[in-house]
Scaffold this active site. Structure first.
Site, PDB file in Angstrom:
ATOM      1  N   ASP A 253       0.828  -1.178   0.242  1.00 34.63           N
ATOM      2  CA  ASP A 253      -0.028  -0.098  -0.070  1.00 34.63           C
ATOM      3  C   ASP A 253       0.951   1.378  -0.002  1.00 34.63           C
ATOM      4  O   ASP A 253       0.710   2.426   0.612  1.00 34.63           O
ATOM      5  CB  ASP A 253      -0.985   0.112   1.379  1.00 34.63           C
ATOM      6  CG  ASP A 253      -2.183   0.913   1.082  1.00 34.63           C
ATOM      7  OD1 ASP A 253      -2.478   1.430   0.089  1.00 34.63           O
ATOM      8  OD2 ASP A 253      -2.535   1.247   2.203  1.00 34.63           O
TER       9      ASP A 253
ATOM     10  N   CYS B  74     -24.173  -4.293   0.677  1.00 36.84           N
ATOM     11  CA  CYS B  74     -23.254  -3.336   0.814  1.00 36.84           C
ATOM     12  C   CYS B  74     -23.573  -1.967   0.202  1.00 36.84           C
ATOM     13  O   CYS B  74     -23.440  -0.766   0.863  1.00 36.84           O
ATOM     14  CB  CYS B  74     -21.933  -3.713   0.110  1.00 36.84           C
ATOM     15  SG  CYS B  74     -22.205  -4.227  -1.543  1.00 36.84           S
TER      16      CYS B  74
ATOM     17  N   CYS C 225     -24.218   1.567   2.964  1.00 36.75           N
ATOM     18  CA  CYS C 225     -23.196   2.677   2.646  1.00 36.75           C
ATOM     19  C   CYS C 225     -24.043   3.937   2.869  1.00 36.75           C
ATOM     20  O   CYS C 225     -24.911   4.401   2.347  1.00 36.75           O
ATOM     21  CB  CYS C 225     -22.629   2.614   1.207  1.00 36.75           C
ATOM     22  SG  CYS C 225     -21.482   4.132   0.826  1.00 36.75           S
TER      23      CYS C 225
ATOM     24  N   CYS D 263     -17.119   8.393   0.490  1.00 37.72           N
ATOM     25  CA  CYS D 263     -16.946   7.432   1.527  1.00 37.72           C
ATOM     26  C   CYS D 263     -16.266   7.989   2.746  1.00 37.72           C
ATOM     27  O   CYS D 263     -15.771   9.037   2.700  1.00 37.72           O
ATOM     28  CB  CYS D 263     -15.892   6.730   0.663  1.00 37.72           C
ATOM     29  SG  CYS D 263     -15.357   5.339   1.653  1.00 37.72           S
TER      30      CYS D 263
ATOM     31  N   CYS E 236     -14.128   3.381   7.847  1.00 39.65           N
ATOM     32  CA  CYS E 236     -15.425   2.713   7.961  1.00 39.65           C
ATOM     33  C   CYS E 236     -15.476   1.180   7.498  1.00 39.65           C
ATOM     34  O   CYS E 236     -14.653   0.780   6.483  1.00 39.65           O
ATOM     35  CB  CYS E 236     -16.262   3.467   6.972  1.00 39.65           C
ATOM     36  SG  CYS E 236     -17.785   2.690   6.514  1.00 39.65           S
TER      37      CYS E 236
END
Ligand code: SF4
Ligand code: SF4
Length: 314
Positions: A132, A193, A197, A213, A238
């Site tokens: 990452d 999902c 959200c 997001c 989240c």
């Protein structure tokens, strides 16, 4: 190297990676990414869905060709490391994403994979670990290595680890036997999902608008969070679209390396704790954890937003 030796070497390296604590590992050959993947990525950027994460618009040549990260690279060993899921969360306190409640995964996983790198170097070959941090399409390569398939929640879903894992990739000049992607797309397309959200970040096709997001707004966005944005009680990151996914791994079913275990002192911070937090406490609590990605100023500004919302609800 003949096929038998290649198979044996690949098996040995995978066993070594599993002994380092990962829950699944696969190998893919280094090549440029598919044109279709590049197109999807570029469309996402062109639509501005990356928000202000400008680093995602740079180094495209590298992003499309991992050989640019290590000259002469031939293979990539992709490793999934599970982290504890949100079920450790204490009700009623501002939510910190599960992945952030252990030691900084960049350091922890790099350390964990040291034996793999050493082994490769002892063979006179080179290896580079990417977690990452480099411009690498990690989910794409994990999929190529047969480790999972894309979900409508925008995450890669692993048959072993569900949606809650880190991807660590070892790029190497060694030639290894590549795995094949999982042949069938098995996201159930149940839509849970998307419904979960709070600000409609998921587009129903596996794409995500970072600006909508909570993770982006509470971590990456250095500016004020938009006025009508629903934080749904979150202060850092989240997990909602992973928590509701029926394909998420059940807590306790995947082994987790010690460095990634949740620190209990982080899981119980109340809104009052956040608002009163001093720089010293911030240092003590979060030094060496992913939460340090957000400054104390940012966290307290988010806490004030949560307080305002709480008051207006009362
Ligand atoms: S919640 Fe349902 S639609 Fe969303 S990723 Fe999981 S299985 Fe797929
Ligand atoms: S992490 Fe939360 S805010 Fe972001 S897409 Fe998933 S459910 Fe939506």
């Amino acid at each position: 190297m003949n096929l038998e030796n290649l198979t044996e070497l690949t098996r040995d390296l995978k066993t070594l990676a599993m002994n380092c604590g990962c829950v699944a590992t696969g190998v893919c050959e280094i090549s440029v990414t598919d044109e279709s993947d590049t197109e999807i990525y570029n469309r996402w950027i062109d639509a501005g869905r990356h928000g202000k994460m400008e680093y995602l618009t740079r180094n495209n040549e590298v992003r499309q060709d991992p050989e640019k990260l290590l000259q002469g690279a031939k293979s990539m060993i992709v490793c999934l490391f599970a982290y504890p899921t949100a079920h450790n969360h204490v009700a009623g306190v501002p939510y910190i994403s599960s992945y952030a409640m252990g030691r900084d995964y960049h350091k922890a996983l790099r350390k964990a994979l040291t034996p793999v790198v050493k082994y490769i170097r002892q063979l006179g070959e080179e290896a580079r670990v990417c977690i990452d941090s480099a411009p690498l399409r990690e989910r794409y390569w994990a999929q190529q290595a047969g480790l999972g398939y894309p979900g409508l929640n925008g995450r890669l879903i692993s048959p072993v680890a569900g949606c809650d894992f880190f991807i660590a990739s070892v790029i190497t000049t060694l030639r290894l036997k590549a795995d094949k992607p999982i042949p069938t797309h098995t996201c159930l397309e149940c839509g849970r999902c998307i419904k979960a959200c709070p600000n409609g970040a998921l587009d129903g096709h596996g794409g995500m608008d970072a600006r909508r997001c909570i993770s982006y707004q509470t971590i990456e966005n250095r500016d004020e969070i938009p006025r009508n944005f629903n934080l749904a009680g979150h202060i850092f990151g989240c997990d909602l679209c992973s928590e509701v996914c029926p394909l998420s791994a059940r807590p306790g079913t995947t082994p987790i390396i010690a460095d990634l275990i949740t620190r209990p002192d982080m899981a119980t911070l109340s809104l009052a704790d956040w608002l009163a937090m001093t720089p010293d406490v911030y240092e003590t609590l979060f030094n060496g954890t992913p939460v340090r990605r957000a400054s104390l100023e940012k966290l307290q500004s988010t806490a004030r937003r949560l307080l305002k919302h709480k008051i207006s609800e009362e």
